[in-house]
Scaffold this active site. Structure first.
Site, PDB file in Angstrom:
ATOM      1  N   PRO A  39       0.774  -1.232   0.000  1.00  0.00           N
ATOM      2  CA  PRO A  39       0.000   0.000   0.000  1.00  0.00           C
ATOM      3  C   PRO A  39       0.810   1.290   0.000  1.00  0.00           C
ATOM      4  CG  PRO A  39       0.154  -0.837   2.230  1.00  0.00           C
ATOM      5  CD  PRO A  39       0.922  -1.802   1.363  1.00  0.00           C
ATOM      6  N   THR A  40       2.145   1.213   0.173  1.00  0.00           N
ATOM      7  CA  THR A  40       2.883   2.457   0.416  1.00  0.00           C
ATOM      8  C   THR A  40       3.306   3.146  -0.877  1.00  0.00           C
ATOM      9  OG1 THR A  40       5.036   1.393   0.459  1.00  0.00           O
ATOM     10  CG2 THR A  40       3.815   1.465   2.544  1.00  0.00           C
ATOM     11  N   CYS A  41       3.750   4.416  -0.716  1.00  0.00           N
ATOM     12  CA  CYS A  41       4.151   5.240  -1.871  1.00  0.00           C
ATOM     13  C   CYS A  41       5.575   4.931  -2.294  1.00  0.00           C
ATOM     14  CB  CYS A  41       4.075   6.715  -1.498  1.00  0.00           C
ATOM     15  SG  CYS A  41       2.506   7.215  -0.858  1.00  0.00           S
ATOM     16  N   ASP A  42       5.941   3.701  -2.393  1.00  0.00           N
ATOM     17  CA  ASP A  42       7.305   3.342  -2.760  1.00  0.00           C
ATOM     18  C   ASP A  42       7.243   2.355  -3.907  1.00  0.00           C
ATOM     19  OD1 ASP A  42      10.287   3.091  -1.084  1.00  0.00           O
ATOM     20  OD2 ASP A  42       9.812   1.706  -2.706  1.00  0.00           O
ATOM     21  N   ASN A  66       5.163   5.726   5.796  1.00  0.00           N
ATOM     22  CA  ASN A  66       3.867   6.222   5.287  1.00  0.00           C
ATOM     23  C   ASN A  66       2.839   6.374   6.406  1.00  0.00           C
ATOM     24  OD1 ASN A  66       3.119   5.432   1.834  1.00  0.00           O
ATOM     25  ND2 ASN A  66       5.062   6.012   2.712  1.00  0.00           N
TER      26      ASN A  66
END
Ligand SMILES: Cc1ncc(COP(=O)(O)O)c(C=O)c1O
Length: 360
Positions: free
Chosen positions: A305-308, A347
């Site tokens: 789910p993270t912005c990576d 996050n």
């Protein structure tokens, strides 16, 4: 408990310990705490009489807090500060694994008289997550360290190795044991007190793995062959084998998107930074159970789910076509190296929650 969380069944952990003890009855067991340091897991294993492989003063403290005997701890991480050695020695830890003359000198000063196990570098072919040369020394260095331990007032207690985690080749242990016997001769020891064959015993993720008894038969046969006169006492440092199959990671589908690359992306509420670090390079392939199992399958990318951009678990999976956001999914055999790898706040997501229960 809200998703995601890891549930751990302590009855399975105890069962795995019993299986290991049945297969290698005379071996000391040092549970590798890093695999799952949950209080209830450590307490259950301490109660069952296991020893512990600890990697830091924090793990020493954890094991002792749950009733472990300090004499049953093995400080197996040779990368540590003098203050770490000192505090472990003060806490009563006797066994220290080393792989360098620098560390041996630190042990001589801060843990005088300690039992020293020298870690030998061995072939890791067949391991899903090898150490890649980070630990262990050559045969000649190992023989030198064993000799040096005695002259520095330490006890040359034995040799250790680790054939790499999730090791799929039972023969890897036999090759390493042969090397250990050679080092024993080179070091001029009449007998090797302790041979610690490390961890590495695999568990079933997507593919079947050889049964534990094939590994232990290989180990016993190699000890008979290469140490015919004076077989050493054996020790093992299992991590994954004791806890992986006890754990189920409960997660949820956040989103299913058909993206511009033409592929279906399935995003979970847990990913690389929420405990699934061993999916890096797709080293460990967790089985994913969904409410639509048995239905039509279709290709998918499974992501966290993270912005990576690296937070992608598997680039080419097949998952049920009917998967939708909000669906609950379960990652099976996820009890090892998950909660302990989870980031604290990437996050703004909390670390992976753990719920231990006992089905007995
Ligand atoms: C020194 C040492 N011993 C034992 C283990 C446990 O290995 P496994 O989980 O493959 O049993 C590890 C894992 O990293 C380790 O570093």
């Amino acid at each position: 408990m809200s998703s995601p969380y890891l549930s751990v069944d302590l009855a399975v952990v105890r069962d795995r310990l019993a299986a290991l003890r049945a297969a290698l009855p005379d071996a000391r067991v040092f549970y590798a705490v890093k695999a799952n340091p949950s209080d209830a897991v450590v307490a259950a294993l301490a109660e069952a009489g296991a020893g512990f492989d600890v990697a830091s003063p924090g793990e020493v403290e954890l094991a002792l807090r749950h009733g472990a005997d300090p004499a049953g701890l093995c400080y197996a991480n040779p990368v540590r500060k003098p203050a770490d050695v000192l505090s472990a020695a003060h806490a009563g830890v006797r066994f220290f694994v080393t792989d360098s003359s620098e560390d041996l000198a630190v042990l001589a000063v801060h843990a005088p008289g300690a039992d020293v196990l020298v870690r030998l570098a061995v072939d890791e072919v067949g391991s899903a997550t090898p150490f890649g040369g980070k630990f262990g020394c050559s045969r000649s260095e190992a023989a030198g360290l064993l000799r040096g331990a005695g002259t520095l007032g330490l006890r040359p207690a034995g040799l250790s190795f680790h054939v790499g985690s999730q090791q799929l080749r039972p023969a890897a242990y036999a090759t390493a044991i042969e090397a250990a016997a050679q080092v024993t001769l080179d070091a001029g020891l009449a007998r090797l007190p302790l041979l610690d064959v490390g961890g590495g015993f695999p568990v079933r993720y997507r593919e079947p793995v050889p049964p534990l008894t094939r590994y232990t038969a290989e180990i016993r046969a190699a000890v008979r062959t290469h140490f015919p006169e004076h077989p050493p006492e054996l020790a093992v440092e299992p991590g994954r084998f004791l806890v992986a199959e006890a754990g189920v990671l409960h997660a949820q589908v956040v989103r299913v998107s058909q993206r511009h690359d033409g592929r279906r992306w399935v995003y979970l509420d847990v990913g690389r930074y929420g405990g699934l670090a061993e999916t890096e390079g797709e080293a460990i392939g967790y089985r994913v159970a969904t409410p639509h199992d048995g239905g039509e399958l279709a290709p998918a990318v499974l992501a966290g789910p993270t912005c990576d951009g690296d937070d992608v678990l598997y680039r080419e999976m097949v998952l049920p076509r009917a998967l939708r956001s909000g669906d609950s999914v379960r990652l099976l055999a996820a009890g090892a190296y998950t909660a302990s790898y989870s980031s604290v706040a990437f996050n703004g997501l909390p670390p992976l929650a753990v719920r231990c229960m006992d089905s007995d």
